[in-house]
Design an enzyme around this catalytic site. Structure first.
Site, mmCIF file in Angstrom:
data_model
loop_
_atom_site.group_PDB
_atom_site.id
_atom_site.type_symbol
_atom_site.label_atom_id
_atom_site.label_comp_id
_atom_site.label_asym_id
_atom_site.label_seq_id
_atom_site.Cartn_x
_atom_site.Cartn_y
_atom_site.Cartn_z
ATOM 1 N N ARG A 68 0.819 -1.219 0.000
ATOM 2 C CA ARG A 68 0.000 0.000 0.000
ATOM 3 C C ARG A 68 0.850 1.265 0.000
ATOM 4 O O ARG A 68 0.397 2.335 -0.408
ATOM 5 C CB ARG A 68 -0.993 -0.030 1.164
ATOM 6 N N GLU A 105 3.356 -7.393 12.900
ATOM 7 C CA GLU A 105 2.321 -7.522 13.928
ATOM 8 C C GLU A 105 1.691 -8.917 13.802
ATOM 9 O O GLU A 105 1.220 -9.491 14.759
ATOM 10 C CB GLU A 105 1.263 -6.438 13.681
HETATM 11 P P1 AMP Z 1 4.680 -2.818 11.149
HETATM 12 O O1 AMP Z 1 5.906 -3.366 10.508
HETATM 13 O O2 AMP Z 1 4.248 -3.602 12.343
HETATM 14 O O3 AMP Z 1 4.792 -1.336 11.421
HETATM 15 O O4 AMP Z 1 3.499 -3.040 10.115
HETATM 16 C C1 AMP Z 1 3.317 -2.172 9.073
HETATM 17 C C2 AMP Z 1 2.884 -2.851 7.802
HETATM 18 O O5 AMP Z 1 1.920 -3.882 8.011
HETATM 19 C C3 AMP Z 1 2.247 -1.826 6.920
HETATM 20 O O6 AMP Z 1 2.747 -2.014 5.613
HETATM 21 C C4 AMP Z 1 0.764 -2.085 7.024
HETATM 22 O O7 AMP Z 1 0.208 -2.056 5.744
HETATM 23 C C5 AMP Z 1 0.611 -3.469 7.641
HETATM 24 N N1 AMP Z 1 -0.174 -3.479 8.891
HETATM 25 C C6 AMP Z 1 0.269 -3.832 10.119
HETATM 26 N N2 AMP Z 1 -0.701 -3.747 11.036
HETATM 27 C C7 AMP Z 1 -1.798 -3.328 10.388
HETATM 28 C C8 AMP Z 1 -3.138 -2.994 10.804
HETATM 29 N N3 AMP Z 1 -3.529 -3.119 12.079
HETATM 30 N N4 AMP Z 1 -3.993 -2.540 9.863
HETATM 31 C C9 AMP Z 1 -3.596 -2.402 8.578
HETATM 32 N N5 AMP Z 1 -2.363 -2.690 8.130
HETATM 33 C C10 AMP Z 1 -1.463 -3.135 9.012
#
Ligand code: AMP
Length: 183
Positions: A68, A105
């Site tokens: 995205r 996550e």
């Molecule tokens: P992080 O590495 O944990 O900061 O996760 C970020 C990436 O995972 C981004 O590219 C988001 O598109 C996706 N992502 C993680 N958690 C979510 C969430 N709760 N809702 C939507 N996208 C998420």
């Protein structure tokens, strides 16, 4: 550039972002940015805000994060007339690449950037849709450090502060447009 949270972009972005509980795993509150993209004024407000923020600055290159981050990063690169570099999930880039693993996550993954995409010394920003734990962008940042690229800041449409992404990104300045206090 000053770190900034929840600036007034002239549109209520939060109202356009759909929450999907328990996707892709139980317990995850998934922030669905595809519903923001359905509202042209909201998408335009994001890009117009970032255009003002980064136009006539030192930024020379936009790095967008799979998948995205490509949507927002490419629109911004087009508007600013700057090169766009995709940081892709492993297995998608056809040329020689650097790679870094990271925890998500909801799982683990590997991100890659073409070795010849950005020259050493270039000043770049990283764009993604959402900052959760910060693992993804921290991995992108590690690749860019190996390439000797200067990352001026990481910018996100959405930030989930309870997941402490800023802490993982350490000294890298972070900018986000909308916060949701959910984990
Ligand atoms: P992080 O590495 O944990 O900061 O996760 C970020 C990436 O995972 C981004 O590219 C988001 O598109 C996706 N992502 C993680 N958690 C979510 C969430 N709760 N809702 C939507 N996208 C998420």
């Amino acid at each position: 550039m000053q770190a900034e949270r929840n600036p007034d972009v002239g549109y209520d972005l939060a109202s356009t972002i759909r929450n999907i509980p328990d996707f892709p795993k139980p317990g995850i509150q998934f922030k669905d940015v595809t519903t923001l993209l359905l509202v042209p004024e909201a998408f335009q407000a994001v890009i117009a805000y970032w255009e003002k923020r980064y136009d006539n600055t030192e930024v020379e290159c936009i790095v967008g994060v799979d998948a995205r981050g490509f949507i927002f990063g490419a629109a911004l690169a087009h508007t600013l007339g700057l090169p766009f570099v995709p940081a892709r999930k492993k297995g998608k880039l056809p040329g020689e690449y650097f790679e870094e693993d990271f925890d998500l996550e909801y799982g683990t993954d590997t991100i890659t950037i073409h070795v010849d995409a950005i020259k050493a010394g270039t000043k770049a920003i990283i764009i993604d849709d959402l900052l959760a734990t910060g693992g993804t962008v921290a991995a992108v940042h590690r690749i860019l450090l190996r390439m000797e690229v200067h990352v001026l800041e990481a910018a996100f449409v959405i930030e989930l502060p309870p997941l402490n992404g800023r802490k993982k990104l350490d000294t890298l300045p972070v900018h986000s447009l909308v916060e949701f206090m959910v984990d």
